[in-house]
Design a protein around this motif. Structure first.
Motif, PDB file in Angstrom:
ATOM      1  N   SER A 148       0.817  -1.186   0.041  1.00  0.00           N
ATOM      2  CA  SER A 148       0.008   0.065  -0.255  1.00  0.00           C
ATOM      3  C   SER A 148       0.738   1.256  -0.101  1.00  0.00           C
ATOM      4  N   ARG A 149       2.167   1.197   0.356  1.00  0.00           N
ATOM      5  CA  ARG A 149       2.994   2.258   0.278  1.00  0.00           C
ATOM      6  C   ARG A 149       4.641   1.653   0.039  1.00  0.00           C
ATOM      7  N   ARG A 204       4.972  -0.689  -3.043  1.00  0.00           N
ATOM      8  CA  ARG A 204       3.989  -0.096  -3.914  1.00  0.00           C
ATOM      9  C   ARG A 204       4.817   0.160  -5.199  1.00  0.00           C
ATOM     10  N   ASP A 233      -4.127  -1.937   6.323  1.00  0.00           N
ATOM     11  CA  ASP A 233      -4.774  -0.764   6.617  1.00  0.00           C
ATOM     12  C   ASP A 233      -5.626  -0.519   5.415  1.00  0.00           C
ATOM     13  N   ASP A 273      -8.172   1.521   4.715  1.00  0.00           N
ATOM     14  CA  ASP A 273      -8.239   2.936   3.895  1.00  0.00           C
ATOM     15  C   ASP A 273      -6.986   3.375   3.185  1.00  0.00           C
ATOM     16  N   ARG A 274      -5.682   2.922   3.766  1.00  0.00           N
ATOM     17  CA  ARG A 274      -4.590   3.105   2.855  1.00  0.00           C
ATOM     18  C   ARG A 274      -4.649   2.229   1.557  1.00  0.00           C
ATOM     19  N   LEU A 275      -4.785   1.044   1.816  1.00  0.00           N
ATOM     20  CA  LEU A 275      -4.779   0.188   0.560  1.00  0.00           C
ATOM     21  C   LEU A 275      -5.796   0.661  -0.454  1.00  0.00           C
ATOM     22  N   GLU A 276      -6.940   1.227   0.090  1.00  0.00           N
ATOM     23  CA  GLU A 276      -8.039   1.619  -0.950  1.00  0.00           C
ATOM     24  C   GLU A 276      -7.465   2.624  -1.869  1.00  0.00           C
ATOM     25  N   ARG A 277      -6.922   3.511  -1.273  1.00  0.00           N
ATOM     26  CA  ARG A 277      -6.226   4.861  -1.777  1.00  0.00           C
ATOM     27  C   ARG A 277      -5.205   4.401  -2.900  1.00  0.00           C
ATOM     28  N   THR A 278      -4.340   3.417  -2.332  1.00  0.00           N
ATOM     29  CA  THR A 278      -3.326   2.914  -3.395  1.00  0.00           C
ATOM     30  C   THR A 278      -4.063   2.387  -4.397  1.00  0.00           C
ATOM     31  N   GLU A 301       9.643   6.264   3.502  1.00  0.00           N
ATOM     32  CA  GLU A 301       8.695   6.666   4.483  1.00  0.00           C
ATOM     33  C   GLU A 301       9.378   6.270   5.743  1.00  0.00           C
TER      34      GLU A 301
END
Length: 263
Positions: free
Chosen positions: A25-26, A30, A49, A51-56, A203
């Motif tokens: 997810s990041r 990613r 996570d 939510d983070r996975l959905e954004r990615t 990060e």
């Protein structure tokens, strides 16, 4: 008569291949997922996570299409969750042809002050998860007679620094787990190798990048005189995921700017 030599583009083409990348997810995961998608693969993202996975997923699907990018949130250290998720991927998307075991965490503290719970958390995330997900995916690869597994190790597979004992132990174990997987599965047409990045600016390492003393140490210790980036791993992971590496097995490929070859 020997078989004809395939064209170079065909060797690295991942069209029609399904690649599962854990911890994607990041960061590094990613970047590896994006690189595999760029080589033609359909990718399955993973993270804990949602939510983070959905954004990615949304960002990558905007580039390659929703039919080429999928996302499954599950804990790679939870054996029942891993087995259920791999079964869902198989039934909903297809057979995994490439697995990249990338999920990992770090914990920096002197060993004499290290809680056993933190030791276990790092070992389970950075080492045991590769066994759990690798085993679940390998069963189908073995029955089909083909597959690629890439474990993301580290220069700490071969080196040590104070303050990161569980990470060093986990990554050293991952190097030998890679060998063990190859020893057991190579005859079934499965190639298992590892990538060992040097110090990458991500990060997770931003505090180290911002530390002037540590930054100077990394640049001075690395013959390339710079930090690596996740993009530096894309070419190697595509190679290990593709037909170009069909006779490479059990190896750990150091992508470290030369850090491990100098004293």
């Amino acid at each position: 008569m020997s078989a004809p030599v395939p064209s170079v583009p065909a060797l690295f083409d991942l069209t029609g291949t399904l690649a599962l990348v854990t911890g994607s997810s990041r960061g590094i995961g990613r970047a590896l997922a994006e690189g595999l998608a760029g080589a033609g693969a359909t990718v399955v993202l993973n993270g804990r996570d949602p939510d983070r996975l959905e954004r990615t997923w949304s960002e990558l699907a905007a580039t390659w299409g929703a039919d080429r990018v999928h996302a499954y949130a599950f804990d790679v250290t939870d054996e029942p969750a891993v087995e259920a998720a791999v079964a869902r991927v198989r039934s909903e998307v297809g057979e995994v042809g490439v697995l990249v075991n990338n999920a990992g965490v770090q914990h920096r503290v002197p060993m004499v002050d290290l809680d056993a719970a933190d030791w276990r958390r790092v070992i389970e995330t950075d080492l045991t998860s590769a066994f759990l997900v690798g085993r679940a995916v390998a069963r189908s690869m073995i029955s089909r007679g083909r597959g690629k597994i890439v474990n993301v190790a580290s220069v700490q597979s071969d080196l040590a620094r104070p303050g990161i004992a569980p990470y060093t132990a986990a990554k050293g174990g991952l190097r030998n787990l890679t060998r063990a997987m190859a020893a057991e599965w190579a005859a079934s047409g499965v190639q298992v190798n590892a990538l060992a990045p040097g110090y990458l600016a991500t990060e997770m390492t931003q505090a180290l990048v911002d530390d002037e003393q540590f930054d100077a140490w990394v640049r001075g210790r690395t013959p390339a005189a710079r930090w690596g980036t996740p993009a530096d791993l894309v070419g190697p992971v595509v190679w290990l995921a593709s037909a170009a590496s069909d006779f490479v097995n059990g190896q750990t490929i150091f992508v470290d700017g030369g850090m491990t070859v100098v004293v």
